[in-house]
Design a protein around this motif. Structure first.
Motif: not given
Length: 642
Positions: A103-125
């Motif tokens: 498998v290939e594992l790809r992890r993206t961590v994003l700061c969503p636009e605006g005043e969001v106090p958390w990060v969004l993590v997407g892991i693609e397998v």
């Protein structure tokens, strides 16, 4: 070609592909390390992406505080993203990719636009084989809240605020929370041959609402592509990458202020992340200047926030400490009010939004006083500048214990106490001679003609006095009591552009001065003009910006060449093995003749060093942006566009 990787494109945005292995460097006051970081963000949270594939989160809402450091990692069975040989750093996201035989594992961590106090993590397998793959997929962070508060000098006996509750959740699934400790969420995942499965997580504060993570991810990137400016100029092709990149990293350093309101936009780098303070007051104001023309609502928010630092008499403290309390113990500069007046006037000139100045703005809670309209904040700051800072015996602005240059008094060669008491700053006189007419226009538009007239008269007087400081080669820098000028025999660069900009220099003097600077301060310096000559002075982004601006009025070739020396591309070309300057930088660089050219300053005897955290300083992003805007003719003090 950088030793660390190369620029590329991801999601239709500029990005950097990091391909280097461990490369040690010396922070001077901390142990040597192989860690290289990039700071990315939105208007509320900062994502710290590491070269080792891990991630951290910084939050400045209530103070200078780490929520997690060098921790976030995704795993699919034994395959972990912190083992990725390739990392991608985008304007508001980071990505790591790793693979094994199946498998290939790809992890993206994003700061969503605006005043969001958390990060969004997407892991693609992605299953690259012929058999179904079944493994446990997990996301893991270690929460270690740490307040950074004046981490130098004597310890302070102050209470540590309660740690926040930090949450990790699978979107639509399990949720765990803690104030300190390891957070881990695991999902059983089955991936058919040739298929890709994406699992979404969130990490941070105030995670209470339900979201569609895929839609949010897509909408954030679309909004980012829409708001970042484009640049296309034949004589500086690197602008196509750097202008949107600088804008993203500058705006991504903003944070909503839970104490004063508005947004912070401090220097960052060693000042915040290593030493724990937000200073000087001029810096957020300076950082917001290009945003007047790019994201004016954020520029106004920063102006309101920084005015709120002050006291009702119009005094702005040098800094806020790590707990957002006024800090006046070290420097008392004489230029702070000028930056607030400048930002306000440029905002009004660019937007025409006079109503913003009628709305109430607070003072720091330490002063226990009611809000007043923003226009009144500015009027009181003008009064403080004229009545309290005032002028010295030669008619120049008093220097106090610093002006823009925190070490000007020490480096003047004059007795410190005498210079603080009676010394004068030609630099601040020249800057005031440019700023005050601009502020006078705003005051007049706000029906305060008395203030407008006084500002114009003071500016005209200061302009004449600066004109008298021409020594036939350059403008003097300061005056010590008893008729002793500073800068008679050595060129202090920071005053020279302001003498041109404020109109104190004749056209003949301006051209001759620029030629002298080219032959002395700029000679053999790949990153821009040194701030002192003779000698091998440092290269400061704030000074280079004003030089580009002033030169643009007389010598476009010199101006564009100096701007190109400010760029990340120029640093990479000159010093490909130094990480600072690759994607972000400090507030200044050491010159070619120093023992660490291309790196930055350190004062180990005082326990402070920019070299201890030589990236994510907003001067390295805001000043190239502002200089670029001036080169493109966006100049509030000129009616014509050049």
């Amino acid at each position: 070609m950088s030793a660390f990787g190369h620029w590329t494109t991801a999601e239709g945005l500029p990005a950097f592909s990091y391909r280097a292995g461990p490369r040690p460097w010396n922070p001077i006051i901390d142990p040597p390390t192989t860690r290289h970081v990039v700071h990315l963000g939105n208007r509320r949270i900062t994502l710290v992406a590491d070269s080792d594939g891990r991630t951290g989160v910084w939050d400045e809402h209530l103070g200078c505080r780490w929520l997690a450091e060098r921790t976030g990692v995704g795993r699919f069975g034994e395959l972990a993203t912190d083992a990725a040989p390739v990392k991608l750093f985008g304007p508001t996201f980071c990505r790591t990719t790793v693979a094994d035989a199946e498998v290939e594992l790809r992890r993206t961590v994003l700061c969503p636009e605006g005043e969001v106090p958390w990060v969004l993590v997407g892991i693609e397998v992605t299953n690259r084989g012929d058999e179904v793959v079944r493994r446990a997929l997990s996301e893991e962070w270690e929460v270690r809240p740490r307040l950074v508060d004046l981490e130098f000098g004597p310890a302070r006996d102050t209470a540590v605020p309660d740690p926040p509750v930090v949450v990790l959740e699978e979107c639509g699934g399990d949720r765990v929370a803690t104030t300190a400790g390891v957070l881990r969420v695991e999902v059983a995942l089955e991936v058919p041959p040739g298929a890709t499965r994406t699992t979404w997580f969130r990490f941070g504060l105030d995670i209470v609402d339900q979201i569609d993570p895929s839609a949010l991810h897509s909408a954030s990137l679309t909004a980012l592509r829409t708001r970042l400016p484009a640049a296309d100029v034949a004589r500086a092709p690197e602008a196509a990458i750097e202008i949107p990149w600088h804008t993203a990293l500058l705006t991504g350093a903003a944070c909503t202020d839970g104490v004063l309101g508005g947004h912070t936009l401090d220097q960052g780098s060693a000042y915040s992340f290593r030493h724990g303070f937000n200073g000087a007051a001029r810096d957020p104001l300076q950082h917001a200047l290009p945003l007047v023309h790019l994201e004016p609502d954020l520029a106004l928010s920063v102006l309101r926030n920084t005015c709120a630092w002050g006291s009702p008499d119009g005094d702005l403290p040098y800094a806020l400490d790590g707990r957002k309390q006024p800090w006046t113990q070290l420097f008392r500069p004489s230029d702070s009010n000028l930056w607030a007046l400048w930002l306000a006037a440029e905002y009004a000139a660019a937007t025409g939004d006079l109503e913003a100045f009628t709305r109430p703005a607070p003072y720091h809670p330490a002063h226990r006083t009611d809000p007043v309209p923003l226009r009144e904040h500015l009027r009181r700051q003008f009064r403080f500048f004229t009545d309290v800072i005032g002028l010295g015996e030669n008619g120049h602005v008093r220097i106090l214990n610093a002006d823009w240059n925190d070490l000007a008094v020490k480096e003047s060669g004059v007795d410190r106490d005498l210079m603080v008491e009676r010394g004068e700053s030609v630099l601040n006189s020249a800057m005031a001679a440019w700023v005050l007419p601009l502020y006078a226009g705003l005051a007049a538009d706000l029906d305060d003609e008395d203030t407008a007239q006084e500002a114009r008269q003071l500016a005209a007087d200061l302009r004449r006095r600066v004109a008298g400081e021409w020594n036939g080669r350059w403008f003097r820098r300061a005056h010590a009591p008893g008729g002793h000028p500073v800068g008679e025999n050595d060129l202090w660069l920071e005053v020279q552009p302001w003498a041109i900009l404020c109109g104190a220099a004749t056209d003949e003097q301006a051209r001759a001065l620029l030629a002298t600077i080219d032959e002395t301060c700029r000679a053999g310096s790949p990153l821009g003009a040194r701030h002192r000559w003779p000698g091998d002075g440092q290269v400061w982004f704030a000074v280079t910006m004003t030089l580009v601006w002033a030169a643009s009025r007389y010598d476009q070739d010199l101006a564009w060449d100096e701007w190109r020396r400010m760029t990340l591309h120029a640093h990479t070309a000159a010093y490909p093995d130094i990480w600072s300057g690759t994607l972000s930088g400090p507030d200044c660089y050491l010159p070619p003749g120093s023992d660490r050219p291309g790196e930055t300053w350190a004062l180990p005897g005082n326990g402070v060093a920019m070299q201890a955290y030589p990236v994510a300083n907003l001067h390295s992003h805001s000043q190239p942006l502002l200089a670029y805007l001036r080169l493109r003719g966006i100049d509030p003090s000129r009616t014509e566009v050049t």
